[in-house]
Design a protein around this motif. Structure first.
Motif, short mmCIF file in Angstrom:
data_model
loop_
_atom_site.label_atom_id
_atom_site.label_comp_id
_atom_site.label_asym_id
_atom_site.label_seq_id
_atom_site.Cartn_x
_atom_site.Cartn_y
_atom_site.Cartn_z
N PHE A 4 38.81 -116.46 19.03
CA PHE A 4 39.17 -117.04 20.54
C PHE A 4 38.52 -118.52 20.70
O PHE A 4 38.99 -119.07 21.43
CB PHE A 4 38.38 -116.10 21.46
CG PHE A 4 39.52 -114.67 21.52
CD1 PHE A 4 40.75 -114.80 22.02
CD2 PHE A 4 38.62 -113.54 21.30
CE1 PHE A 4 41.44 -113.67 22.24
CE2 PHE A 4 39.39 -112.56 21.18
CZ PHE A 4 40.77 -112.39 21.90
N THR A 85 51.69 -111.80 30.68
CA THR A 85 50.41 -112.53 30.77
C THR A 85 49.19 -111.75 30.97
O THR A 85 49.37 -110.92 32.19
CB THR A 85 50.57 -113.67 31.69
OG1 THR A 85 51.63 -114.32 31.27
CG2 THR A 85 49.00 -114.59 31.61
N LEU A 104 42.32 -108.86 19.95
CA LEU A 104 43.74 -109.51 20.06
C LEU A 104 44.94 -108.52 19.44
O LEU A 104 46.01 -108.68 20.14
CB LEU A 104 43.45 -110.72 19.04
CG LEU A 104 44.56 -111.76 18.94
CD1 LEU A 104 45.16 -112.30 20.33
CD2 LEU A 104 44.60 -112.91 17.81
N SER A 108 47.85 -107.71 22.00
CA SER A 108 49.30 -107.82 21.48
C SER A 108 50.13 -106.66 21.20
O SER A 108 51.36 -106.91 21.70
CB SER A 108 49.05 -108.86 20.07
OG SER A 108 48.41 -109.82 20.32
N VAL A 263 52.19 -115.38 20.02
CA VAL A 263 50.94 -114.94 20.83
C VAL A 263 50.36 -116.44 21.21
O VAL A 263 49.81 -117.14 20.28
CB VAL A 263 49.97 -113.96 20.33
CG1 VAL A 263 48.94 -113.66 21.43
CG2 VAL A 263 50.62 -112.75 20.04
N GLU A 264 50.15 -116.58 22.75
CA GLU A 264 49.42 -117.88 23.08
C GLU A 264 48.09 -117.41 23.81
O GLU A 264 48.23 -116.76 24.64
CB GLU A 264 50.23 -118.60 24.19
CG GLU A 264 49.63 -119.94 24.71
CD GLU A 264 50.57 -120.53 25.57
OE1 GLU A 264 50.24 -121.64 25.98
OE2 GLU A 264 51.68 -119.98 25.87
N ILE A 265 47.16 -118.08 23.37
CA ILE A 265 45.86 -117.89 24.13
C ILE A 265 45.62 -119.21 24.91
O ILE A 265 45.73 -120.20 24.59
CB ILE A 265 44.73 -117.91 23.21
CG1 ILE A 265 45.01 -116.47 22.22
CG2 ILE A 265 43.15 -117.79 23.98
CD1 ILE A 265 43.86 -116.63 21.06
N ARG A 267 43.28 -120.84 27.77
CA ARG A 267 41.95 -120.99 28.31
C ARG A 267 41.52 -121.53 29.63
O ARG A 267 40.62 -121.72 30.21
CB ARG A 267 40.97 -121.66 27.25
CG ARG A 267 40.92 -120.81 26.07
CD ARG A 267 39.92 -121.48 24.91
NE ARG A 267 39.78 -120.64 23.74
CZ ARG A 267 40.71 -120.66 22.76
NH1 ARG A 267 41.45 -121.76 22.76
NH2 ARG A 267 40.52 -119.97 21.60
N LEU A 285 46.09 -114.15 27.54
CA LEU A 285 46.97 -113.89 26.42
C LEU A 285 48.47 -113.73 26.88
O LEU A 285 48.50 -113.03 27.90
CB LEU A 285 46.37 -112.56 25.74
CG LEU A 285 46.99 -112.60 24.54
CD1 LEU A 285 46.25 -113.41 23.54
CD2 LEU A 285 46.70 -111.21 24.01
N ARG A 286 48.88 -114.67 26.43
CA ARG A 286 50.62 -114.65 26.80
C ARG A 286 51.56 -114.24 25.75
O ARG A 286 51.46 -114.95 24.73
CB ARG A 286 50.96 -115.68 27.46
CG ARG A 286 52.54 -115.90 27.65
CD ARG A 286 52.92 -117.07 28.75
NE ARG A 286 52.16 -117.03 30.08
CZ ARG A 286 52.29 -117.91 30.93
NH1 ARG A 286 52.38 -119.08 30.63
NH2 ARG A 286 51.67 -117.50 32.17
#
Length: 307
Positions: A4, A85, A104, A108, A263-265, A267, A285-286
């Protein structure tokens, strides 16, 4: 480097993050089990539909050839984007890398299950999984079918036969029955059926012993079956009272994945309207996916409980 990542060192609060994560069981897509997806380009996709299949002709030597063309129209599979999300406390960034990878992966997987259920809820019921409400602008979904059997007796198998009859005996839209999607309540009703004695009383012996307790039905009376609670729409929505769907899952649905985003993190910012991530000490997380589908509702029949 941590999975992360973190740029601001902070003192970890006096608590530990336990190994593993507890998840609730959710069935995955029944549509994906009963109807194979196909490649689709992004955007609206047209399919040619033969209303009257061409007929072959035997031609004698020296004779003229006749017109054998059939009539056809087209239908359009439209794209439908779904996203998940998930927010969680940023403290997970300070755990060791192995834990981060596990977290993660678990998140996911949970998001992937949600997206697969979204396919069912949208394609079967036109339900928005997040709100549980009907998307009134959608007019192409399985339960739009007019072929419905209301459960009236304790003999659930009779309801299945009636529903299959509605599909195969429709002269205007003839179809074969290639699959059956079953709600757990109806699966139990089928598994709980007993043979009858000469006087009509239950014998105590299961009518369909291969169903066991109905917890993992894969076929019924020669029809491929899949069981899951997306048939009734719960828990994402109020019970739709649909207990089973029978029909041509192979040819009555055309669907595919047009885009599958990684997968998109996230912040920073406010990605879901729940407040600024940095202010709340959170990261998000999206997962996103774009489905495309077209359904022929007339090729299906629904077994429904009394309202």
């Amino acid at each position: 480097m941590a999975v992360f990542g973190t740029t601001n060192a902070k003192v970890l609060m006096p608590r530990n993050i336990a190994d593993g994560m507890i998840t609730q069981t959710r069935t995955t897509s029944l549509i994906a089990k009963l109807s194979g997806q196909e490649p689709q380009k992004f955007g609206e996709t047209d399919y040619i539909v033969f209303n009257d299949f061409p007929k072959a002709e035997f031609v004698e030597e020296g004779s003229d050839k006749g017109n054998t063309s059939g009539g056809f129209t087209s239908v359009t599979a439209k794209p439908h984007k779904a996203q998940v999300t998930m927010r969680f406390n940023e403290e997970v960034q300070w755990a060791d890398e192995d834990y981060q990878l596990g977290a993660l992966q678990t998140l996911s997987e949970a998001g992937s299950v949600a997206l697969s259920r979204a396919l069912d809820l949208g394609l079967i019921h036109r339900i928005n999984p997040l709100t549980g409400s009907v998307i009134t602008g959608w007019d192409n979904y399985i339960t739009a079918t007019t072929k419905k059997v209301e459960i009236a007796t304790a003999d659930a198998d009779a309801d299945v036969r009636s529903a299959v009859g509605l599909v195969v005996n429709d002269s205007a839209n003839p179809a074969q029955v290639t699959g059956m999607a079953i709600d757990p309540k109806f699966a139990w009703a089928l598994a709980n059926l007993q043979t009858k004695l000469a006087n009509g009383d239950p014998s105590g012996s299961p009518r369909y012993p291969d169903l066991g307790f109905g917890t993992d039905i894969t076929s019924f009376l020669g029809i491929t079956a899949a069981q899951g609670n997306t048939v009734s729409g719960v828990p994402e929505a109020a019970d739709t009272k649909v207990r089973a769907l029978v029909g041509d899952f192979m040819n009555g649905i055309r669907w595919g994945i047009q885009r599958n985003f990684p997968v998109e993190i996230i912040r920073f910012g406010d990605p879901d309207g729940q407040g600024d991530l940095r202010r709340k000490n959170q990261i998000a997380l999206r997962l996103e996916i774009v489905y495309g589908w077209y359904v022929f509702p007339a090729k299906f029949a629904a077994i429904v409980d009394k309202a």
